[in-house]
Design an enzyme around this catalytic site. Structure first.
Site, PDB file in Angstrom:
ATOM      1  CG  ASP A  75      28.712 -12.521 138.871  1.00 17.11           C
ATOM      2  OD1 ASP A  75      29.784 -13.155 138.739  1.00 17.11           O
ATOM      3  OD2 ASP A  75      28.665 -11.353 139.308  1.00 17.11           O
ATOM      4  CB  SER A  76      31.361 -16.489 135.372  1.00 11.97           C
ATOM      5  OG  SER A  76      31.031 -17.668 136.094  1.00 11.97           O
ATOM      6  CG  ASP A 114      28.748 -14.872 142.307  1.00 13.51           C
ATOM      7  OD1 ASP A 114      29.172 -14.428 143.399  1.00 13.51           O
ATOM      8  OD2 ASP A 114      29.434 -14.909 141.268  1.00 13.51           O
ATOM      9  CD  GLU A 146      32.657  -9.477 141.970  1.00 10.68           C
ATOM     10  OE1 GLU A 146      32.879  -8.265 141.725  1.00 10.68           O
ATOM     11  OE2 GLU A 146      32.526 -10.339 141.083  1.00 10.68           O
ATOM     12  CD  GLU A 212      38.450 -13.409 138.900  1.00  7.93           C
ATOM     13  OE1 GLU A 212      37.449 -13.498 139.624  1.00  7.93           O
ATOM     14  OE2 GLU A 212      38.387 -13.353 137.658  1.00  7.93           O
TER      15      GLU A 212
HETATM   16  O1  KIV Z   1      31.400 -15.734 138.783  1.00  2.00           O
HETATM   17  C1  KIV Z   1      32.322 -16.561 138.869  1.00  2.00           C
HETATM   18  O2  KIV Z   1      32.349 -17.587 138.191  1.00  2.00           O
HETATM   19  C2  KIV Z   1      33.381 -16.287 139.819  1.00  2.00           C
HETATM   20  C3  KIV Z   1      34.585 -17.184 139.784  1.00  2.00           C
HETATM   21  C4  KIV Z   1      35.443 -16.823 138.644  1.00  2.00           C
HETATM   22  C5  KIV Z   1      35.302 -17.163 141.066  1.00  2.00           C
HETATM   23  O3  KIV Z   1      33.301 -15.357 140.555  1.00  2.00           O
END
Ligand code: KIV
EC number: 2.1.2.11
Length: 295
Positions: A75-76, A114, A146, A212
């Protein structure tokens, strides 16, 4: 798991050098998709492996051809692809669309989708409904969510339902409004909590856990204590795997990137130079030339 018959196996094209006798995740056999069982076996062999984020089919195909065994449709994407300031606004519809594109662009990598903020916090049933969309509509092989102890019921139900789960503890960006972007696990009590979180997600059935922004020594201790692989980002060199956000590590992200990022290319410069060269050719009348014209 169903193996493709040999006649249908198609080697992935590109830089990866397949060796059918090798089981290695990176540089190993390239004739079928990696599964979570391959990930478990890699931990047993003590093998380290790389993971990158991906948000679109074309970029994912480049990483697939380079032999990256696991791709995270993180979700980045919120900050790195969709133009949001944080990951918080990202929706399940957006994650489903991006994950489907990454699955379509790849043939070998295990694709982890994610679960965005708000799609699993209500409880296990909501988590199952959301994860089912990523599996059925996008075709991901696993999902990530998460939280440690606080998410163990969600992880249990997903795993019981046949959906592999990668957990994510330490800094959890979906909680930015509560925790900020700070190193996690510093001090005795915080370190003990991180260890409890790691064990809770392992006991709930997660096949791997992202750590993280955690002190390197603590990440090493957690890695030794678990039988599932740890995937570090800003967690030092001792985790089983390492993940980076692709736009950070290829130098496309504008502005500051976190200290733990290693920049392997400067795509922002390369793309900007190319765009300026194109613009100058067009305004100066040197593109298109005869060789670019049809008659
Ligand atoms: O959303 C993401 O890219 C992540 C990574 C930084 C592990 O959770």
């Amino acid at each position: 798991m169903t193996q493709l018959p040999a006649a249908q196996e198609q080697p992935v094209q590109g830089a990866l050098k397949p060796s059918d006798s090798s089981k290695a995740l990176y540089g190993g056999k390239s004739t079928r998709r990696i599964t979570v069982r391959d990930i478990t076996a890699a931990k047993e062999r003590g093998e380290k492996w790389p993971m990158l984020t991906a948000y679109d089919a074309m970029t994912a195909s480049v990483f697939d051809e380079a032999g990256i065994p696991v791709m995270l449709v993180g979700d980045s994407a919120g900050n790195c692809h969709l133009g949001y300031e944080t990951t918080v606004p990202v929706t399940l519809d957006e994650m489903t669309m991006l994950s489907a594109a990454v699955v379509r662009g790849t043939r070998r990598a295990l694709i982890v989708g994610d679960l965005p903020f708000g799609s699993y916090q209500e409880g296990p049933v909501q988590a199952l409904r959301s994860a089912t969309r990523l599996v059925k509509e996008a075709g991901v092989g696993a999902v990530k969510l998460e939280g440690g102890e606080r998410s163990h019921r969600q992880i249990e139900l997903l795993v019981e339902s046949g959906i592999p789960v990668m957990a994510h503890i330490g800094l959890t960006p979906q909680s930015v409004n509560a925790m900020g972007y700070r190193v996690q696990g510093r001090g005795e009590e915080a370190a003990a909590q991180l260890m409890r979180d790691a064990k809770a997600v392992q006991d709930a059935g997660a096949f791997a856990v992202v750590l993280e922004l955690v002190p390197a020594e603590l990440a090493a201790e957690v890695t030794r204590a678990l039988h599932i692989p740890t995937v570090g980002i800003g967690a030092g060199p001792e985790t089983d795997a390492q993940v980076l956000v692709w736009t950070d590590m290829l130098g496309l992200t504008g502005g500051r990137v976190p200290k733990f990022v290693k920049k392997y290319a400067d795509l922002r410069q390369v793309m900007g130079d190319a765009a300026r060269a194109f613009a100058e050719d067009v305004t100066g009348g040197t593109f298109p030339l005869e060789e670019h014209s049809v008659h």
